[in-house]
Design a protein around this motif. Structure first.
Motif, PDB file in Angstrom:
ATOM      1  N   LYS A 174       0.920  -1.260   0.005  1.00 15.33           N
ATOM      2  CA  LYS A 174      -0.078   0.004  -0.010  1.00 15.33           C
ATOM      3  C   LYS A 174       0.850   1.264  -0.047  1.00 15.33           C
ATOM      4  N   LYS A 175       0.158   2.216  -0.721  1.00 13.80           N
ATOM      5  CA  LYS A 175       1.171   3.595  -0.513  1.00 13.80           C
ATOM      6  C   LYS A 175       1.008   4.120   1.059  1.00 13.80           C
ATOM      7  N   ARG A 176       2.104   4.636   1.428  1.00  9.91           N
ATOM      8  CA  ARG A 176       2.124   5.056   2.778  1.00  9.91           C
ATOM      9  C   ARG A 176       1.829   6.645   3.020  1.00  9.91           C
ATOM     10  N   LYS A 177       1.365   7.016   3.914  1.00  7.72           N
ATOM     11  CA  LYS A 177       1.139   8.424   4.538  1.00  7.72           C
ATOM     12  C   LYS A 177       2.123   8.834   5.603  1.00  7.72           C
ATOM     13  N   PHE A 178       3.002   9.773   5.755  1.00  5.09           N
ATOM     14  CA  PHE A 178       3.419  10.220   7.008  1.00  5.09           C
ATOM     15  C   PHE A 178       2.429  11.091   7.858  1.00  5.09           C
ATOM     16  N   PHE A 246       9.740   4.233  15.172  1.00  3.86           N
ATOM     17  CA  PHE A 246      10.356   4.036  13.822  1.00  3.86           C
ATOM     18  C   PHE A 246       9.434   3.557  12.664  1.00  3.86           C
ATOM     19  N   ALA A 247       8.665   2.442  13.167  1.00  4.83           N
ATOM     20  CA  ALA A 247       7.794   1.920  12.186  1.00  4.83           C
ATOM     21  C   ALA A 247       6.707   3.067  11.599  1.00  4.83           C
ATOM     22  N   LEU A 248       6.039   3.762  12.445  1.00  2.00           N
ATOM     23  CA  LEU A 248       5.310   4.750  11.841  1.00  2.00           C
ATOM     24  C   LEU A 248       5.719   5.701  11.257  1.00  2.00           C
ATOM     25  N   MET A 249       7.157   6.076  11.487  1.00  9.31           N
ATOM     26  CA  MET A 249       7.926   7.067  10.452  1.00  9.31           C
ATOM     27  C   MET A 249       7.873   6.367   9.079  1.00  9.31           C
ATOM     28  N   LEU A 250       7.907   5.012   8.957  1.00  9.57           N
ATOM     29  CA  LEU A 250       7.974   4.583   7.826  1.00  9.57           C
ATOM     30  C   LEU A 250       6.478   4.390   7.139  1.00  9.57           C
ATOM     31  N   GLY A 251       5.533   4.616   7.948  1.00  5.17           N
ATOM     32  CA  GLY A 251       4.181   4.356   7.326  1.00  5.17           C
ATOM     33  C   GLY A 251       3.511   3.160   7.820  1.00  5.17           C
ATOM     34  N   PHE A 252       4.265   2.439   8.614  1.00  2.47           N
ATOM     35  CA  PHE A 252       3.963   1.091   9.272  1.00  2.47           C
ATOM     36  C   PHE A 252       3.519   0.914  10.501  1.00  2.47           C
ATOM     37  N   SER A 253       2.765   0.059  10.813  1.00  2.00           N
ATOM     38  CA  SER A 253       2.439   0.004  12.349  1.00  2.00           C
ATOM     39  C   SER A 253       2.916  -1.457  12.641  1.00  2.00           C
ATOM     40  N   ILE A 254       3.331  -1.785  13.881  1.00  3.24           N
ATOM     41  CA  ILE A 254       3.726  -3.240  14.651  1.00  3.24           C
ATOM     42  C   ILE A 254       2.785  -3.561  15.585  1.00  3.24           C
ATOM     43  N   PRO A 255       2.692  -4.729  15.912  1.00  2.21           N
ATOM     44  CA  PRO A 255       1.813  -5.198  16.744  1.00  2.21           C
ATOM     45  C   PRO A 255       2.173  -4.791  18.322  1.00  2.21           C
ATOM     46  N   ILE A 256       1.053  -4.543  19.034  1.00  2.00           N
ATOM     47  CA  ILE A 256       1.293  -4.038  20.614  1.00  2.00           C
ATOM     48  C   ILE A 256       1.881  -4.994  21.412  1.00  2.00           C
ATOM     49  N   ASN A 257       2.874  -4.941  22.144  1.00  2.00           N
ATOM     50  CA  ASN A 257       3.662  -5.750  22.891  1.00  2.00           C
ATOM     51  C   ASN A 257       3.513  -5.849  24.339  1.00  2.00           C
ATOM     52  N   PHE A 258       3.009  -4.641  24.976  1.00  2.00           N
ATOM     53  CA  PHE A 258       2.615  -4.547  26.153  1.00  2.00           C
ATOM     54  C   PHE A 258       1.546  -3.393  26.705  1.00  2.00           C
ATOM     55  N   ASN A 259       0.675  -4.039  27.558  1.00  2.00           N
ATOM     56  CA  ASN A 259      -0.612  -3.337  27.780  1.00  2.00           C
ATOM     57  C   ASN A 259      -0.773  -3.311  29.280  1.00  2.00           C
TER      58      ASN A 259
END
Length: 454
Positions: A174-178, A246-259
């Motif tokens: 997908k195209k990414r947006k910053f 860092f992932a958000l800076m690339l337009g990606f999201s990564i899974p939540i690891n702590f709650n």
């Protein structure tokens, strides 16, 4: 090179500028991510990058076999091969002496093999398992380049979180947006604050006591294990905050690891909050394939024990890690069979759960069983020994933190909203001031992440 070095800051800043120049061409961005990920890994150790590249070729080959043959036994052989590869690197140092004896006996005494454990191999191994299973179930194989991007994705390469292949490949095409700029800054600030400030000072305090327990009172030993419990949380969750940014800076999201794991009111709740990606991986790829809770109560309890034991052994091959896993499995089983539930008393439930987790951290911290029992023995022996006044202040601070901890539930969202409401001209000043404050008062050295050894 570490994520907190000046060299990495300059490198990643230059990369993001180049990356977003091609914002209309996501395929070019993907190649840039691949190249940068391998550059980062190579700068850490070129040997690590070579191992990852060779590993990716094998995973691609396994995926093609699974795709073309559609046989379950091929999937099984592939996963076993992947696990054996991980075990070889992870436990080579423990079997090296035995191998040398065999080589000497066979006349190959000139061989002196020494293999370094590649950082991140556990996490990209787990990622590859999710990919191989996905190929078998969905009958879809990715190109070698896409697979290489996935396995080397630098935000999750070193310490996770474990990211299922479907989760990643749904984003890569997908195209990414910053966007989410305020959230990015909040995550960066909290990641740096947790790791380089909180975790460091907590380690300095806890290590001095836990490494020499004979000279300390019970209350001091208790405060030290509290500090270690907070240290390991700040250390790992701080890293996750950092790489999420860092992932958000690339337009990606990564899974939540702590709650908010220390809000847990029982151990099952704790494992739904702590290292969530590992918990989900164990549940989906170990516990459920073993039968989960579908084959009777006794089989369910056995599956829980097996899952937690494997989790413990993954962390390390000493008896302590096995005991750590067993204790958590017994705690989860006890929660299943216990007639007396503490749900009506959430504060007490949280208090009991937290102290059980702290107790098990003893076996996580010490390298062998003798040291763990020595700590417990000294706790009993020095129970009535009076600590210094500083320890009372430390325990008061920990008690206050435990009481007010629930109020931090939405701290990330609240801080992001505050930053969003801050005038644009003031944002860089506030962020710079906070960073200056953190780096002014941090200790001289920044130790490695605790989970880098797993």
């Amino acid at each position: 090179m570490t994520f907190f070095s000046l060299e990495f800051s300059i490198l990643i800043s230059a990369f993001f500028i180049i990356y977003w120049i091609f914002k209309k061409y996501y395929k070019i961005q993907n190649i840039l991510v691949l190249l940068f990920s391998y550059l980062v890994y190579t700068l850490i150790n070129p040997y690590f990058a070579l191992i990852l590249l060779i590993y990716t070729f094998f995973i691609h080959y396994f995926a093609l076999l699974i795709f073309t043959r559609e046989k379950k036994y091929i999937l099984f052989i592939s996963i076993i091969s992947v696990i054996l590869n991980l075990c070889f690197f992870k436990y080579f140092s423990d079997i090296k002496d035995s191998l040398n004896i065999v080589f000497n006996y066979l006349g190959f005494d000139f061989l002196n093999i020494d293999i370094i454990f590649p950082i991140g191999i556990s996490f990209y191994t787990f990622n590859s398992i999710t990919y191989l299973v996905s190929v078998y179930k969905k009958h879809k194989v990715e190109s070698f380049i896409n697979l290489a991007i996935y396995l080397s994705f630098f935000p999750t390469l070193l310490l996770g979180p474990i990211m299922k292949s479907e989760f990643f490949f749904n984003q890569i095409f997908k195209k990414r947006k910053f966007g989410n700029i305020d959230l990015i800054f909040v995550l960066l600030l909290f990641g740096i604050f947790k790791k380089v400030f909180l975790a460091n000072y907590l380690e300095i305090y806890s290590k001095g006591i836990l490494d020499d327990p004979q000279n300390y009172s019970f209350l001091e030993l208790l405060s030290a294990i509290y500090a270690y419990a907070l240290q390991i949380y700040c250390d790992f969750s701080g890293y996750i905050d950092l790489v999420s940014a860092f992932a958000l800076m690339l337009g990606f999201s990564i899974p939540i690891n702590f709650n908010m794991p220390y809000l847990a009111t029982n151990l099952k709740d704790f494992w739904s909050r702590w290292h969530i990606s590992l918990s989900n991986f164990i549940k989906e790829y170990i516990y459920i394939p073993l039968g989960g809770n579908k084959k009777g109560i006794l089989r369910t309890y056995l599956n829980i024990i097996i899952a937690f034991c494997l989790s413990g052994i993954w962390h390390g091959n000493t008896i302590n890690f096995l005991i750590w896993g067993l204790l958590h499995s017994f705690g989860v089983i006890f929660n299943h069979i216990s007639l007396f539930k503490l749900k009506k008393f959430p504060f007490i439930a949280r208090f009991v759960t937290f102290h059980f987790v702290c107790f098990t951290w003893i076996f996580f911290y010490y390298p062998n069983l003798e040291d763990s029992f020595e700590y417990l023995k000294i706790c009993y022996k020095n129970f009535f020994l009076l600590p210094d006044y500083e320890t009372f202040y430390v325990l008061i601070v920990f008690s206050i933190l435990f009481i007010i901890y629930p109020s931090f539930r939405n701290y990330q969202k609240n801080c992001t909203r505050i930053l969003e409401a801050t005038p644009l001209i003031l944002k860089p000043i506030i962020i710079a001031f906070l960073l200056l404050l953190i780096f002014t008062f941090i200790p001289n050295e920044i130790p490695n992440f605790i989970y880098s050894s797993f």
